[in-house]
Design an enzyme around this catalytic site. Sequence first.
Site, PDB file in Angstrom:
ATOM      1  N   TYR A 309      11.909  71.510  22.323  1.00  0.00           N
ATOM      2  CA  TYR A 309      11.644  72.062  23.470  1.00  0.00           C
ATOM      3  C   TYR A 309      11.786  73.656  23.287  1.00  0.00           C
ATOM      4  O   TYR A 309      12.758  73.948  22.709  1.00  0.00           O
ATOM      5  CB  TYR A 309      12.400  71.757  24.479  1.00  0.00           C
ATOM      6  CG  TYR A 309      12.392  72.132  25.953  1.00  0.00           C
ATOM      7  CD1 TYR A 309      11.357  73.012  26.432  1.00  0.00           C
ATOM      8  CD2 TYR A 309      13.161  71.558  27.050  1.00  0.00           C
ATOM      9  CE1 TYR A 309      11.103  73.458  27.611  1.00  0.00           C
ATOM     10  CE2 TYR A 309      13.131  72.032  28.296  1.00  0.00           C
ATOM     11  CZ  TYR A 309      12.062  72.943  28.580  1.00  0.00           C
ATOM     12  OH  TYR A 309      11.971  73.238  29.997  1.00  0.00           O
ATOM     13  N   CYS A 310      10.780  74.331  23.532  1.00  0.00           N
ATOM     14  CA  CYS A 310      10.687  75.952  23.476  1.00  0.00           C
ATOM     15  C   CYS A 310      10.927  76.121  22.140  1.00  0.00           C
ATOM     16  O   CYS A 310      10.132  75.684  21.019  1.00  0.00           O
ATOM     17  CB  CYS A 310      11.681  76.422  24.397  1.00  0.00           C
ATOM     18  SG  CYS A 310      11.812  78.063  24.573  1.00  0.00           S
ATOM     19  N   VAL A 311      11.855  77.234  21.788  1.00  0.00           N
ATOM     20  CA  VAL A 311      12.281  77.585  20.515  1.00  0.00           C
ATOM     21  C   VAL A 311      12.614  76.637  19.428  1.00  0.00           C
ATOM     22  O   VAL A 311      12.212  76.710  18.104  1.00  0.00           O
ATOM     23  CB  VAL A 311      13.453  78.794  20.430  1.00  0.00           C
ATOM     24  CG1 VAL A 311      12.979  79.986  21.174  1.00  0.00           C
ATOM     25  CG2 VAL A 311      14.774  78.013  21.022  1.00  0.00           C
ATOM     26  N   GLY A 313      11.345  73.804  19.514  1.00  0.00           N
ATOM     27  CA  GLY A 313       9.968  73.158  18.946  1.00  0.00           C
ATOM     28  C   GLY A 313       9.370  74.039  18.107  1.00  0.00           C
ATOM     29  O   GLY A 313       8.594  73.539  17.102  1.00  0.00           O
ATOM     30  N   LEU A 338       7.175  70.719  23.486  1.00  0.00           N
ATOM     31  CA  LEU A 338       7.272  71.002  25.104  1.00  0.00           C
ATOM     32  C   LEU A 338       7.385  72.644  24.995  1.00  0.00           C
ATOM     33  O   LEU A 338       8.239  73.159  24.752  1.00  0.00           O
ATOM     34  CB  LEU A 338       8.361  70.536  25.564  1.00  0.00           C
ATOM     35  CG  LEU A 338       8.534  68.996  25.538  1.00  0.00           C
ATOM     36  CD1 LEU A 338      10.087  68.486  26.178  1.00  0.00           C
ATOM     37  CD2 LEU A 338       7.354  68.326  26.156  1.00  0.00           C
TER      38      LEU A 338
END
Length: 577
Positions: A309-311, A313, A338
């Site tokens: 998720y986010c960073v 990812g 994500l």
Amino acid sequence: MTDETTTTVPSLEDWQHWALVMARANQMIMEAWADNLAKGKEMPGFGLPVPHATNDPMAWMTAGAEAWSKGLDAWSKVLGHYSAAGESKDRRFASPEWRDDPIFDTVRQSYLAISDKLIGTVEEIDGLDDPARNRLRFATQGFVDAMSPANFVATNPEVMKRTIDTKGENLLAGLKNMLDDISKGQVTQSPEGAFELGRDLATTPGKVIYETTLFQLIQYSPTTDQVLETPLVIFPPWINRFYILDLTPKKSFVRWCVEQGVTLFMVSWKSADESIRDIMMDDYVAAQEQAVDVVRDLLGVKSVHTIGYCVAGTTLAATLAYLAAEKKADKVASVTFLTAQVDFEDPGDLKLFVGDETLTTLQQLTAETGVLDGRVMAATFNLLRGRDLIWNYVVNNYLLGKEPAPFDLLHWNGDVTNLPGEWHRDYLDRLYRQNLMIQPGAMSVLGVPIDLGKIETPAYIQAGREDHIAPAPSVWKLTRILKGPNRFVLAGSGHIAGVVNPPAAEKYQYWTSDEPASTLQEFIAYSTEHKGSWWPDWIEWVKGLNGKKVKAEGARVPGEGKLKPIEDAPGRYVRTR
């Protein structure tokens, strides 16, 4: 507000009360100063306006509004003729007083019209390159939001009405709220004590079964007789707490996954302190591989599904590239990104915060401890949506003197985590500024040059249509970079609500397409809209990769395998600031 009410003369008792209000306000300020000086802190000066004991409060309100109206008229002469803005659903002006009183109705409409004109002017200025225009657009929007008449006592009829009704008690309550926020260093968006981890949030049953100095690994208890053979490991962003994916039971992605028969593991990153001040990208990549290996060994499986998720990812992409280079890619059966970016050519408004001055400031803030206070990052993200996340609370908390409504998402938003300072600066420099990650061989991980184009792992890529942190066009680029098969899904809403959207809520929508597309615009043109959450689409995609099931027994149950429980979920790390 009628002429009769605006000319009411306060009684002697009223004046005595307002004098007492002023005295109490001054006392509160002085006590706050004394308390913070005793603690070795510095506090800024205060300019909260309160009614003066020698002025009629209602007359003061009218004078303030009329002065504002004259100021707007002056702006209109500078900018040229403007038309009154039409009706708006703008929450700042939801109170009926903004329309019922002619003066305030004029102020409202004039402000909205001039705001549109100011913002529109940014697009009309010649000779600006894209970065300069983006900076000017952001600054103009910030100025417009800050100068809203709703943000000031003398030009907000709802605040003035409450001030008169409570005889100034709202301003005293607001002053206390402001002093408390200054003391703790962040705006209160959800009242303290409204939520407790393990009681209201992060309640999915599980155990911490492994930990290092950087992370804890949580295994959740199965709720179905059979589970998918391939387990799932989730890597949340280390700049936030993992329980964004395990909010209240009805909103929990974790709980929903478990109910779908997924054996789920969650990484809970430690909020940085001086013991991990020197952590860098290599350490996060190593931690991700370590978590994968621990789960593989525990369950005796060849590979795992992963979510970044986010960073997290972004870093997961680096991990997959490293595994591909080391011929170990088969450890990961699939990856779900994500709202994650790997190409930072156009990463949105966050790029406005990666200039030389920002990096110098970060260096100064972390010089002593090596750790960046999480409140700095929180303030940055709040600035990206200043109208909703800053000025909304200035009015509610400080001017109206109210407590914010309990809201699980905003409780999480205010539950900040500290970051290793050097790693954060390195991330901003090499990724946001230099955009090295997409250049084959330009970055090395654990001594190995990486190339994202070598990643063949099946990928599910989710983006938010209204995401202001990881814009959808930027996330889309993953589809053009990764070599393996991928499925792109565009979800309604933004960076958080676009992800945390349980099917039972029946909110928003998502778009999918099986047609080849080279750009996001082409994808949208070919796509089909589906009402509700993208979660069911995702689980069907996961099952399509390997739908084999096994009994939910033995090591599939936390504590019944070779790794014994350390403590109950959600664990210590998520509670540590």
